[in-house]
Design an enzyme around this catalytic site. Structure first.
Site, PDB file in Angstrom:
ATOM      1  N   TYR A  25      46.214  43.922  36.074  1.00 48.86           N
ATOM      2  CA  TYR A  25      45.252  43.733  34.781  1.00 48.86           C
ATOM      3  C   TYR A  25      46.235  43.538  33.645  1.00 48.86           C
ATOM      4  O   TYR A  25      46.597  44.495  32.933  1.00 48.86           O
ATOM      5  CB  TYR A  25      44.504  45.054  34.681  1.00 48.86           C
ATOM      6  CG  TYR A  25      43.589  45.439  35.804  1.00 48.86           C
ATOM      7  CD1 TYR A  25      42.599  44.881  36.327  1.00 48.86           C
ATOM      8  CD2 TYR A  25      44.086  46.856  36.414  1.00 48.86           C
ATOM      9  CE1 TYR A  25      42.004  45.160  37.293  1.00 48.86           C
ATOM     10  CE2 TYR A  25      43.308  47.223  37.407  1.00 48.86           C
ATOM     11  CZ  TYR A  25      42.246  46.521  37.832  1.00 48.86           C
ATOM     12  OH  TYR A  25      41.501  46.862  39.081  1.00 48.86           O
ATOM     13  N   TRP A  29      42.290  46.255  28.229  1.00 49.86           N
ATOM     14  CA  TRP A  29      40.837  46.516  28.774  1.00 49.86           C
ATOM     15  C   TRP A  29      40.041  47.687  27.710  1.00 49.86           C
ATOM     16  O   TRP A  29      40.966  48.572  27.307  1.00 49.86           O
ATOM     17  CB  TRP A  29      40.893  47.035  30.013  1.00 49.86           C
ATOM     18  CG  TRP A  29      40.436  46.066  30.927  1.00 49.86           C
ATOM     19  CD1 TRP A  29      39.310  46.032  31.726  1.00 49.86           C
ATOM     20  CD2 TRP A  29      41.267  44.926  31.612  1.00 49.86           C
ATOM     21  NE1 TRP A  29      39.097  44.923  32.536  1.00 49.86           N
ATOM     22  CE2 TRP A  29      40.337  44.311  32.429  1.00 49.86           C
ATOM     23  CE3 TRP A  29      42.665  44.549  31.327  1.00 49.86           C
ATOM     24  CZ2 TRP A  29      40.944  43.253  33.179  1.00 49.86           C
ATOM     25  CZ3 TRP A  29      43.026  43.431  31.986  1.00 49.86           C
ATOM     26  CH2 TRP A  29      42.211  42.757  33.002  1.00 49.86           C
ATOM     27  N   TRP A  31      37.658  50.312  27.867  1.00 53.18           N
ATOM     28  CA  TRP A  31      37.428  51.727  27.844  1.00 53.18           C
ATOM     29  C   TRP A  31      38.890  52.316  28.588  1.00 53.18           C
ATOM     30  O   TRP A  31      39.234  53.503  27.978  1.00 53.18           O
ATOM     31  CB  TRP A  31      36.462  52.418  28.727  1.00 53.18           C
ATOM     32  CG  TRP A  31      36.180  52.244  30.220  1.00 53.18           C
ATOM     33  CD1 TRP A  31      36.857  51.086  31.088  1.00 53.18           C
ATOM     34  CD2 TRP A  31      35.568  52.869  31.136  1.00 53.18           C
ATOM     35  NE1 TRP A  31      36.585  51.272  32.342  1.00 53.18           N
ATOM     36  CE2 TRP A  31      35.818  52.421  32.301  1.00 53.18           C
ATOM     37  CE3 TRP A  31      34.833  54.112  30.916  1.00 53.18           C
ATOM     38  CZ2 TRP A  31      35.255  52.967  33.651  1.00 53.18           C
ATOM     39  CZ3 TRP A  31      34.368  54.868  32.101  1.00 53.18           C
ATOM     40  CH2 TRP A  31      34.601  54.042  33.390  1.00 53.18           C
ATOM     41  N   ASP A  32      39.692  51.522  29.202  1.00 53.57           N
ATOM     42  CA  ASP A  32      41.171  51.989  29.494  1.00 53.57           C
ATOM     43  C   ASP A  32      41.788  52.150  28.258  1.00 53.57           C
ATOM     44  O   ASP A  32      42.464  53.192  27.857  1.00 53.57           O
ATOM     45  CB  ASP A  32      41.881  50.881  30.028  1.00 53.57           C
ATOM     46  CG  ASP A  32      41.257  50.380  31.372  1.00 53.57           C
ATOM     47  OD1 ASP A  32      40.339  49.849  31.474  1.00 53.57           O
ATOM     48  OD2 ASP A  32      42.036  50.561  32.346  1.00 53.57           O
ATOM     49  N   GLN A 103      32.175  47.465  27.860  1.00 51.78           N
ATOM     50  CA  GLN A 103      32.311  48.439  28.538  1.00 51.78           C
ATOM     51  C   GLN A 103      31.874  49.740  28.015  1.00 51.78           C
ATOM     52  O   GLN A 103      31.551  49.767  26.930  1.00 51.78           O
ATOM     53  CB  GLN A 103      33.778  48.687  28.769  1.00 51.78           C
ATOM     54  CG  GLN A 103      34.178  48.016  30.394  1.00 51.78           C
ATOM     55  CD  GLN A 103      35.757  48.179  30.466  1.00 51.78           C
ATOM     56  OE1 GLN A 103      36.338  48.527  29.870  1.00 51.78           O
ATOM     57  NE2 GLN A 103      35.882  47.959  31.940  1.00 51.78           N
ATOM     58  N   GLY A 164      32.130  49.479  34.439  1.00 50.46           N
ATOM     59  CA  GLY A 164      33.533  50.402  34.622  1.00 50.46           C
ATOM     60  C   GLY A 164      33.163  50.949  35.840  1.00 50.46           C
ATOM     61  O   GLY A 164      34.568  50.684  36.587  1.00 50.46           O
ATOM     62  N   ASP A 166      33.023  49.163  38.640  1.00 52.95           N
ATOM     63  CA  ASP A 166      32.520  47.692  38.846  1.00 52.95           C
ATOM     64  C   ASP A 166      31.972  47.418  40.277  1.00 52.95           C
ATOM     65  O   ASP A 166      31.129  46.568  40.546  1.00 52.95           O
ATOM     66  CB  ASP A 166      33.854  46.782  38.998  1.00 52.95           C
ATOM     67  CG  ASP A 166      34.573  47.120  37.486  1.00 52.95           C
ATOM     68  OD1 ASP A 166      34.071  47.700  36.755  1.00 52.95           O
ATOM     69  OD2 ASP A 166      35.438  46.040  37.109  1.00 52.95           O
ATOM     70  N   TRP A 359      35.277  51.904  44.157  1.00 51.41           N
ATOM     71  CA  TRP A 359      34.124  52.337  43.447  1.00 51.41           C
ATOM     72  C   TRP A 359      33.246  52.561  44.553  1.00 51.41           C
ATOM     73  O   TRP A 359      32.086  52.558  44.376  1.00 51.41           O
ATOM     74  CB  TRP A 359      33.677  51.280  42.454  1.00 51.41           C
ATOM     75  CG  TRP A 359      34.488  51.488  41.235  1.00 51.41           C
ATOM     76  CD1 TRP A 359      35.357  50.410  40.676  1.00 51.41           C
ATOM     77  CD2 TRP A 359      34.602  52.610  40.498  1.00 51.41           C
ATOM     78  NE1 TRP A 359      35.725  50.982  39.376  1.00 51.41           N
ATOM     79  CE2 TRP A 359      35.449  52.039  39.115  1.00 51.41           C
ATOM     80  CE3 TRP A 359      33.979  54.009  40.348  1.00 51.41           C
ATOM     81  CZ2 TRP A 359      35.772  52.951  38.202  1.00 51.41           C
ATOM     82  CZ3 TRP A 359      34.483  54.821  39.306  1.00 51.41           C
ATOM     83  CH2 TRP A 359      35.404  54.170  38.069  1.00 51.41           C
ATOM     84  N   GLU A 402      45.647  54.138  40.949  1.00 48.31           N
ATOM     85  CA  GLU A 402      44.156  53.718  40.189  1.00 48.31           C
ATOM     86  C   GLU A 402      43.290  54.509  41.098  1.00 48.31           C
ATOM     87  O   GLU A 402      42.225  55.195  40.213  1.00 48.31           O
ATOM     88  CB  GLU A 402      44.000  52.117  40.526  1.00 48.31           C
ATOM     89  CG  GLU A 402      42.817  51.559  39.829  1.00 48.31           C
ATOM     90  CD  GLU A 402      42.687  49.913  40.170  1.00 48.31           C
ATOM     91  OE1 GLU A 402      43.366  49.605  41.165  1.00 48.31           O
ATOM     92  OE2 GLU A 402      41.876  49.465  39.746  1.00 48.31           O
TER      93      GLU A 402
HETATM   94  C1  GLC Z   1      38.917  48.124  37.254  1.00 46.93           C
HETATM   95  C2  GLC Z   1      37.824  49.265  36.911  1.00 46.93           C
HETATM   96  C3  GLC Z   1      37.584  49.070  35.332  1.00 46.93           C
HETATM   97  C4  GLC Z   1      38.922  48.831  34.663  1.00 46.93           C
HETATM   98  C5  GLC Z   1      39.730  48.022  34.735  1.00 46.93           C
HETATM   99  C6  GLC Z   1      40.986  47.766  34.190  1.00 46.93           C
HETATM  100  O1  GLC Z   1      38.240  46.850  36.973  1.00 46.93           O
HETATM  101  O2  GLC Z   1      36.883  49.230  37.623  1.00 46.93           O
HETATM  102  O3  GLC Z   1      36.847  49.971  35.093  1.00 46.93           O
HETATM  103  O4  GLC Z   1      38.268  49.050  33.208  1.00 46.93           O
HETATM  104  O5  GLC Z   1      39.787  47.886  36.076  1.00 46.93           O
HETATM  105  O6  GLC Z   1      41.867  48.871  34.675  1.00 46.93           O
END
Ligand code: GLC
Length: 439
Positions: A25, A29, A31-32, A103, A164, A166, A359, A402
Site C-alpha cells: 500500500y 490511506w 482510516w489507517d 472509509q 475497511g 474489504d 477479512w 496485517e
Molecule cells: C486493506 C484493508 C483496508 C486498509 C488498506 C490499507 O485494503 O482492508 O481496511 O485501509 O488495506 O492498509
C-alpha cells in the site's frame, strides 16, 4: 515490542504521512492514517498532526474524505489515480490526486483519544483541534447528506473498499449482482497478489467486480445521487455506522470544547441520537442475537456473522440483553475453544469462514482495538482483557503483520498473514501498551 513498533512506524514514514505498508500500500490511506496518528502521538508526537493534516489535504469540496490520497506517484499499486479518474471532478481538491470513495470516519474519536495524551495538553494540539473541527463536521455532514437516501440516520457504503473490511463475505451477494457484460479483465493489472501469498488475498473474479464499480462511479462523475440511482451495491454496513456513531459522540465533545455555535451543537446531537437508535432498529436481529448489515438494493439484512457485528459495543448503543448475547457469540461461534485467538473476522461456523484469507476469518488489530474498548465500556472486562492479550500475543510471537490466523496451535511462522511491518498493527500495539485508559 514498543521499540519494534516504533521502528515499523519510522520505516513507513514518508516526510509528512505514513504508508500502511511500502510493498503493498504505497500511498496514504484514510482510516489507517487515524490509527497511525494515535500510535505516532505516543512515540513521535511531532508527526501525529502532520499525519492527519496530510490526509485532510485530500478532502473533497463536498466534505468526502477519500480512502486513498496519492501524494506521490508509485507504480506498485493497482488501481492507481488514472484508473480512479477523479481529476475532472469539480469538487476534488487542488494539487493532490485521490481515489473517489471514502472509509470509516475514525478521526473524531482518534482526536479525543490523543487529547488525553501528553501531546493533547500542548498549545499546538489545542490549535489543531480548532483547525480540524470544521473538516470533521464537513466529513460527517457529507455522509448524512449524501449517503442516507431514506433519511434514517444510517449511511450506506458504495463499495466494499469503503467498508475497511474489504473482502468480508457480507458483500458477496451484492457483488455477484453486478453485471459484468462490459467489465474488463483486471487480473494482469493486479500487483497485490504478486507481493503476498495469493491465498491471503481476494480472487481475480472479485477484483473484476471491484473495478466494475469504480468504472460505474467514473461514468457517474462521482455524483452520489446518480450512484445511488444506478449502482447495484448500496450497503448499510455495521462497522461503518458504528464508527460513525462513536465518532459522533467525540465530535459532540469536541464541539463543546471549541465553543461551537448552538445550532451546530444541536445538529451533532441529532446525528448522535438518530444513528444510535437506527443501529438497533435496523441491524439488530433479536432471534439470532446479533447485528447484521442491511442491503438497501435487495431490501434485506445480510445474515452472516462477522466481527463487525460486535462493534455496536464500541458505539455504546447496546442494552444489557444485547451485551450478553454478543458476549455469548464471542466465546462460542467466534472462538470454539479458549485457545483460539480473538476475534476472527468471520464466525468459525459460517460456511465462508477461511482462516487465512483477507477479512474472511483472520484477526485484525484495529477491529480488536475497537472491540476491546467496546467490551470495557460494556463492563465485560474479562473479555476485553482477553482480546487485548490475544492481540499482543499474536504480535509478540509473529510481528506486526496485517492480519493473523486465529486457529489454535498455528506455529509463529505461519501466524502472520498479508504484509508484515503493517503500520496500524504497530500503532495500535503502542496504544494498547502505553495507554491503559478506556475510550
Ligand atoms: C486493506 C484493508 C483496508 C486498509 C488498506 C490499507 O485494503 O482492508 O481496511 O485501509 O488495506 O492498509
Amino acid at each position: 515490542m514498543i521499540e519494534a513498533a516504533t521502528a515499523t512506524l519510522d520505516r513507513n514514514w514518508r516526510d509528512g504521512y505514513t504508508l500502511p505498508s511500502p510493498n503493498l500500500y504505497p500511498f496514504q490511506w484514510n482510516w489507517d492514517a487515524g490509527f497511525i496518528a494515535l500510535g505516532l502521538a505516543h512515540v513521535r508526537p511531532g508527526r501525529a498532526i502532520a499525519e492527519i493534516r496530510s490526509l485532510f489535504r485530500g478532502q473533497w469540496g463536498n466534505g468526502m474524505v477519500p480512502h486513498i490520497v496519492f501524494h506521490r506517484p508509485a507504480d506498485n499499486y493497482f488501481p492507481g489515480p488514472d484508473v480512479w479518474g477523479t481529476d475532472p471532478v469539480p469538487f476534488r481538491p487542488a494539487g493532490v490526486r485521490t481515489s473517489g470513495i471514502t472509509q470509516p470516519p475514525v478521526f473524531a474519536f482518534i482526536v479525543e483519544r490523543i487529547s488525553a495524551l501528553p501531546l493533547g495538553l500542548t498549545p499546538e494540539w489545542a490549535a489543531f483541534r480548532r483547525e480540524i473541527f470544521p473538516a470533521l463536521v464537513a466529513q460527517h455532514r457529507h455522509l448524512y447528506r449524501h449517503r442516507d437516501p431514506l433519511n434514517e440516520g444510517l449511511v450506506y457504503i458504495q463499495h466494499n473498499w469503503e467498508a475497511g473490511t474489504d473482502n468480508s463475505p457480507v458483500y458477496d451477494a451484492a457483488l455477484e449482482a453486478i453485471d459484468l457484460t462490459h467489465a474488463r479483465d483486471v487480473s494482469s493489472l493486479r500487483r497485490d497478489n504478486r507481493k503476498v501469498a495469493a491465498a491471503h488475498r481476494p480472487t481475480d473474479a472479485s477484483y473484476r467486480r471491484y473495478l466494475a464499480l469504480v468504472d460505474l462511479f467514473n461514468a457517474c462523475g462521482y455524483r452520489d445521487a446518480e450512484i445511488a440511482e444506478r449502482s447495484p451495491f448500496l450497503i448499510q454496513d455495521v462497522l461503518f455506522n458504528c464508527v460513525l456513531a462513536r465518532s459522533n459522540r467525540s465530535l459532540l465533545a469536541l464541539a463543546r470544547a471549541v465553543n461551537a455555535e448552538a445550532g451546530l451543537v444541536a445538529e451533532i446531537e441529532r446525528w448522535c441520537e438518530r444513528t444510535s437508535a437506527a443501529i438497533n432498529a435496523k441491524f439488530w436481529d433479536g432471534q439470532r442475537g446479533f447485528y447484521f448489515p442491511y442491503d438497501l438494493r435487495a431490501g434485506r439484512r445480510i445474515p452472516i456473522k462477522t466481527s463487525s457485528g460486535f462493534l455496536p459495543l464500541f458505539a455504546q448503543v447496546c442494552d444489557a440483553e444485547q451485551r450478553r448475547a454478543l458476549a455469548r457469540h464471542l466465546t462460542s461461534s467466534f472462538a470454539p475453544g479458549a485457545d483460539w485467538l480473538l476475534c476472527p473476522s468471520v464466525a468459525t461456523d459460517e460456511p465462508t469462514f477461511d482462516p487465512v484469507r483477507y477479512w474472511r476469518g483472520p484477526v485484525w488489530v484495529n477491529v480488536n482495538w475497537m472491540l476491546h474498548h467496546g467490551l470495557r465500556q460494556s463492563g465485560l472486562d474479562d473479555l476485553a482483557g482477553r482480546v487485548r492479550a490475544d492481540t499482543l500475543r499474536a504480535m509478540g510471537a509473529a510481528g506486526r503483520w496485517e492480519y493473523f490466523d486465529p486457529r489454535p496451535g498455528t506455529p509463529p511462522a505461519a501466524l502472520g498473514l498479508g504484509t508484515d511491518e503493517f503500520s496500524w498493527s504497530a500503532a495500535l500495539a503502542l496504544d494498547f501498551q502505553l495507554n491503559p485508559a478506556p475510550l
